[in-house]
Each structure stands twice: as structure tokens, then as C-alpha cells.
Motif scaffolding. Sequence first.
Motif, PDB file in Angstrom:
ATOM      1  N   VAL A 134      58.708  37.585  82.447  1.00 17.75           N
ATOM      2  CA  VAL A 134      59.548  37.718  83.849  1.00 17.75           C
ATOM      3  C   VAL A 134      59.593  36.468  84.390  1.00 17.75           C
ATOM      4  O   VAL A 134      58.587  35.818  84.889  1.00 17.75           O
ATOM      5  CB  VAL A 134      59.199  39.031  84.644  1.00 17.75           C
ATOM      6  N   THR A 135      60.718  36.007  84.820  1.00 19.89           N
ATOM      7  CA  THR A 135      60.903  34.816  85.409  1.00 19.89           C
ATOM      8  C   THR A 135      61.486  34.979  86.870  1.00 19.89           C
ATOM      9  O   THR A 135      61.732  34.083  87.865  1.00 19.89           O
ATOM     10  CB  THR A 135      61.772  33.577  84.601  1.00 19.89           C
ATOM     11  N   LEU A 136      62.062  36.269  87.124  1.00 20.15           N
ATOM     12  CA  LEU A 136      62.744  36.478  88.630  1.00 20.15           C
ATOM     13  C   LEU A 136      62.265  37.967  88.839  1.00 20.15           C
ATOM     14  O   LEU A 136      62.274  38.894  88.243  1.00 20.15           O
ATOM     15  CB  LEU A 136      64.147  36.350  88.530  1.00 20.15           C
ATOM     16  N   ILE A 137      61.321  38.000  90.262  1.00 19.51           N
ATOM     17  CA  ILE A 137      61.300  39.223  90.656  1.00 19.51           C
ATOM     18  C   ILE A 137      61.879  39.580  92.017  1.00 19.51           C
ATOM     19  O   ILE A 137      62.183  38.810  92.811  1.00 19.51           O
ATOM     20  CB  ILE A 137      59.879  39.232  91.015  1.00 19.51           C
ATOM     21  N   ILE A 138      62.709  40.789  92.051  1.00 18.40           N
ATOM     22  CA  ILE A 138      63.370  41.226  93.028  1.00 18.40           C
ATOM     23  C   ILE A 138      62.815  42.214  94.052  1.00 18.40           C
ATOM     24  O   ILE A 138      62.242  43.397  93.141  1.00 18.40           O
ATOM     25  CB  ILE A 138      64.937  41.830  92.675  1.00 18.40           C
ATOM     26  N   ALA A 139      62.056  41.711  94.949  1.00 18.77           N
ATOM     27  CA  ALA A 139      61.260  42.817  95.785  1.00 18.77           C
ATOM     28  C   ALA A 139      61.926  43.689  96.580  1.00 18.77           C
ATOM     29  O   ALA A 139      62.737  43.097  97.528  1.00 18.77           O
ATOM     30  CB  ALA A 139      60.059  41.903  96.394  1.00 18.77           C
ATOM     31  N   LEU A 140      61.773  44.676  96.939  1.00 17.79           N
ATOM     32  CA  LEU A 140      62.381  45.556  97.742  1.00 17.79           C
ATOM     33  C   LEU A 140      61.694  46.525  98.830  1.00 17.79           C
ATOM     34  O   LEU A 140      60.452  46.955  98.323  1.00 17.79           O
ATOM     35  CB  LEU A 140      63.455  46.522  96.834  1.00 17.79           C
ATOM     36  N   ASP A 141      62.020  46.404 100.079  1.00 18.02           N
ATOM     37  CA  ASP A 141      60.956  47.215 101.118  1.00 18.02           C
ATOM     38  C   ASP A 141      59.603  46.649 101.144  1.00 18.02           C
ATOM     39  O   ASP A 141      58.646  47.260 101.552  1.00 18.02           O
ATOM     40  CB  ASP A 141      61.137  48.571 100.722  1.00 18.02           C
ATOM     41  N   CYS A 142      59.386  45.505 100.655  1.00 18.80           N
ATOM     42  CA  CYS A 142      58.039  44.928 100.938  1.00 18.80           C
ATOM     43  C   CYS A 142      58.078  43.011 100.510  1.00 18.80           C
ATOM     44  O   CYS A 142      59.501  42.728 100.195  1.00 18.80           O
ATOM     45  CB  CYS A 142      56.981  45.123  99.827  1.00 18.80           C
ATOM     46  N   GLY A 143      57.335  42.312 100.823  1.00 17.30           N
ATOM     47  CA  GLY A 143      57.490  41.029 100.529  1.00 17.30           C
ATOM     48  C   GLY A 143      57.525  40.092 101.828  1.00 17.30           C
ATOM     49  O   GLY A 143      57.241  38.705 101.317  1.00 17.30           O
ATOM     50  N   ILE A 144      57.834  40.503 102.917  1.00 12.56           N
ATOM     51  CA  ILE A 144      58.191  39.611 103.967  1.00 12.56           C
ATOM     52  C   ILE A 144      56.992  38.892 104.467  1.00 12.56           C
ATOM     53  O   ILE A 144      57.177  37.741 104.853  1.00 12.56           O
ATOM     54  CB  ILE A 144      58.961  40.610 105.223  1.00 12.56           C
ATOM     55  N   LYS A 145      55.512  39.484 104.100  1.00 16.05           N
ATOM     56  CA  LYS A 145      54.381  38.727 104.641  1.00 16.05           C
ATOM     57  C   LYS A 145      53.833  38.291 103.600  1.00 16.05           C
ATOM     58  O   LYS A 145      52.591  37.948 103.294  1.00 16.05           O
ATOM     59  CB  LYS A 145      53.816  39.570 105.402  1.00 16.05           C
ATOM     60  N   ALA A 146      54.404  38.331 102.188  1.00 15.37           N
ATOM     61  CA  ALA A 146      53.785  37.983 100.990  1.00 15.37           C
ATOM     62  C   ALA A 146      53.555  36.670 100.596  1.00 15.37           C
ATOM     63  O   ALA A 146      53.970  35.905  99.469  1.00 15.37           O
ATOM     64  CB  ALA A 146      54.249  38.692  99.700  1.00 15.37           C
ATOM     65  N   LEU A 147      52.965  35.613 101.596  1.00 16.00           N
ATOM     66  CA  LEU A 147      52.997  34.404 101.367  1.00 16.00           C
ATOM     67  C   LEU A 147      52.017  33.913 100.350  1.00 16.00           C
ATOM     68  O   LEU A 147      52.631  32.994  99.234  1.00 16.00           O
ATOM     69  CB  LEU A 147      52.312  33.399 102.728  1.00 16.00           C
ATOM     70  N   GLU A 148      51.047  34.274 100.140  1.00 14.29           N
ATOM     71  CA  GLU A 148      50.018  33.769  98.983  1.00 14.29           C
ATOM     72  C   GLU A 148      50.504  34.420  97.476  1.00 14.29           C
ATOM     73  O   GLU A 148      50.499  33.564  96.724  1.00 14.29           O
ATOM     74  CB  GLU A 148      48.751  34.700  99.352  1.00 14.29           C
TER      75      GLU A 148
END
Length: 562
Positions: A134-148
Motif C-alpha cells: 500500500v502506498t496511500l492510506i485514507i484515514a477516516l474519523d481518526c488521524g488528526i493527532k497521529a503525528l508520529e
Amino acid sequence: MRWIIKPVPSQNEIDELARVLKVDSLVAQLLLQRGITTYEEAKKFFRPQFSDLHDPFLMQDMDRAVSRIEKAITTGEHILVYGDYDVDGTTAVALMASYLRERYPHVATYIPDRYNEGYGISKQGIDFAADNDVTLIIALDCGIKALEQVDYAHQKGIDFVICDHHRPGETLPKAVAVLDPKREDCNYPYQELCGCGVGFKLIQALEINSGGSVDGLIPYLDLVATAIAADIVPITGENRVLAYYGLEVINSQPRIGFKAIIDQIKKKALSITDVVFIIAPRINAAGRMKHGQHAVNLLMETNLEAAKKFASEIETYNADRKNLDREITEEALVQIKENDEQQNFTSVVYNENWHKGVIGIVASRLIETYYRPTLVFTNSGDKMAASARSVKGFDVYNALDACSEYLEQFGGHKYAAGLTLDKAQYHKFKVAFEKTVSETIDPNLLTPEITVDAQIDFHQINPKLMRILKQFAPFGPGNMSPVFMASRLRDTGYGKGVGEEEKHLKLTVLQDGNQRFGAIGFNLAPKWPAIKSKSHFDAVFSLDENEWNGRIELQFKLKDIR
């Protein structure tokens, strides 16, 4: 309970709107209280249109998100659609993945395990993506603080498009695109979308860019309406349009997965309330009791027999969830009673054996008895995890933020949040949380509040009024079902307790003259001694219809009596 009567608009305003809309003054008052002051606003309220939806490209980074997804499709990349394990997340994954798969084959889905990975984007999920090219992840309803996590993915050659609706931190993840109407630099006109709603805006943008129209997206709105209902976001603006048409889809042409659930419950027309209490808990049960992927499988299934099998399994998970919820709530209530001297403004309870999948529901149940900000903790690996719930008017997210030195991570909304901490920090955090709440909460907020739209006399209540009120739906935050107060009522003498342990109150009430209405008050049986002497009382209620032997009669749903 505190009865708060909404301010009544001026008589001139009421008379003018009543004249323009050709409605009576009570209906005009209810509309004005909802911010509707003109014919055009009333038309949008009663007859939502797709044309009322905003241009998705007004959202910050939308053009970048669309460009990156289109590039992935053009060059044959593998796409992973990643979402949270609750209703908002699983419906959003089903929405995005099913939309993309109709146009492109290399699309997979991923829901993190609530117990092994926890909330949000996990390194385990990113490793799964890398292992599957996979080279593209579309994250939904999460991720806004996933800096690391986003940085970790970047090291593995994986890009992120994030669709979230939670509050951002000070720094945004270094994703290709971050779609979140709550971004400070985002000027999108409507901020209250749920995660699935943000996902819908992305597929709307993709559809526009490919020359399609929003009408082609109608079949996806059953998912969006379910997420709106379950995530308890305001049913105003765009959410009202999406929920209105989504309910139509649920009741006329639901996707196969919904049809399998609806066939089991054997209910004809579902309201938004039915979606909240019937469909949403079943979808949620998969992530709570087993794995959220089961819910995605059901929602994306196109074969009815296979969907019925999935729905049957989820029905079992839901039954197990109910039993656990009941047991843990009873244990938690005992614990609160024992600890009550130390906790005057909050309820914080912990048991290492409580099931992590139901602690959010338990927190909501505890507030029904002890009305104050509540945290329910259990073990999560070598850490402690909690679900937080709040009372109306108090921002529990801000309270957690004030205690963040004791937390490993937290996130959520004003009224619901999740957190994890090291076991060594538990008692310090518990003391700090009680102190923070005690110093910042208005003591009045610790008494449940009923907001009353209007005082009403029985002569104003008739089938025509009920027909108009039904057109106020779908109901929810920002547009609650109208609540009325009536004074100097008497019971006719046939009131009684009904239901399990006779805890509900059923009676027939009259006001002055001979007009009378049936009434039902859930959990109001303790009020019965105060009114059985046929003395006068006041009541707060909403209007409902009771169907019995083919006859439909107006009925009061009592909320409180005094």
C-alpha cells in the motif's frame, strides 16, 4: 430536574412569521426558536435540497486530497481505507471503500483492533499496509493527532489523506492532505460534520472532478445518516440535508447490510431515534465485542444471504454487549456509592476486569444516576484506558486537557472522550480531575436540565399540529423534538405503574375542561403518589402518536412532573 423555558420571541416576530408561512403562532414560535425567521429559511428547513450542500472544495486541502487519490488510481497504486472501530468510523470506511471499489479494484479496508491497537492510527496498521504494498492510506474519523504515525508511514513510502472531525492539536500531521473542518485555517462554512460526513465531502469532490453529480451519491447516504445519528452531532445545516435524505434511503432502498438488520427487527419506518437505538448499537457491537471489521463486512456486503449471516452474528454480539453493560453498570454504581465522600463533582471508577468495549456505554449509564462528569477505567495491556462522558454544558475535553500531564494520550469531543495513562499516574490524575471539575463547573450543571420550547394549553393540541411537528424531523442536537409544558393538569384516576417492576407511569390527563390525553412517563412511577389524589400538577412532555387496534391517538411522552 431544572425546567428551563426558552425565551419567547416578540409577538411582532411571531405574528409576522405566522402570516408569511400561513401557520399558527405556536408553530411560528417554535421555528423562530430554531433561528428560522424568513420564508426562505423555512423552505430550507422543511424541504432540504442537495443544492443546499456546500462546495466540497471550500474545505482546506480538498484539492490536494482529490489530486493524490486520482494519481493513485491512474498509476495503479494500492489504497488502504483505514477507520475507527465505532459507528462513525466503520460507516465511513464502508462509504469510502465501496465508492472507490466501484471505480478501481486495488482498495482494501482496515479497522484497528480495539484491544491490541487502541483508538486511532496504529503502527501495526501501517506495517500491514507496507506488507501489502500500500502506498496511500485514507484515514477516516481518526488521524488528526497521529503525528508520529504519519511520519512512520512516510519512512515506509506511504502517503496519508486524513479525514477527521475531532479537534486538532497545535501541530497537524505531515499528511498529503488533512481534511478537518475544525482546523483553524479551514474556512469551510459548516464545522459540525461527523467523520463519515467528511468522507462524504471527499467522495463528493471526487465525483465532481470526474464530471458526475451529487445525485449519484444518494445510495451512500444511509451510511452518512447512521453516522450522524450515532455520533450525536448537530442535525443542522448540511447534517440536516444528509440525515433527511439518508433516512429516506434507509426506509426505501437501504443497502443489503442495513436490510439484513431491519429484517431482523421487523420495524417498518425508521426515525433518526430508531437509527440511534436500533441500528447504531448493532454496528457498534462488532467493534465492542469482537472486531470492527465485521461491521464493515456487513455494510459492504452485496449478497443478502451472506448479509443475513453477518447480521445474525452481530445480533449475538449485541446481546452479549447488553449483558456486560448491565453487569458492569451495577458494579460501578456500588463503587461510586463507596467512594462518594471523595468524589463530589465527578465519578471516576476502575476495575481491571471490565470489558473495554462497553465502558463508554457504562459511563453514560452512570450519568443517569449520578449526574456529573464521569470516567470509567479498565486495563488495556500494561496501561489503563478510560471513556469519559459529560453532563450538558460542561466540556470534559477541556478538563482532560487541564490534567494532560498525567495522561499518555487523549482525544474526543466536548461531551465524550477517550484516554490512556500509566497505572502509576491513576490516583494523581483522579485527584487532579476532581479538582479541575470542581473549580470550573457551574454547580447548576450538576442537576439535569429539561429545556421547554413553549407553554401550551390543551385546546392547541390537535392532529394538524402533530402533522406539522413531524415535518420538523429529523430530530437531534440543534433541532430537538419540541418539548411543551402544561399547567393545572389532573389525572382521571386510572393512573398506574406499568412495565418491568412497574417503573413507568401510565395515566390519562385532563386540563380544566373535558379534553383529555393519554400519557406515558418512562421511569416516572415514583411520581405517582404525588398526583394520585387528583390534585393539580404541571408536566413537561413531547407529543407522540400511539397506535392501538388500528387507531392512532395523540399521546404525551412525559419527561417530568411537579
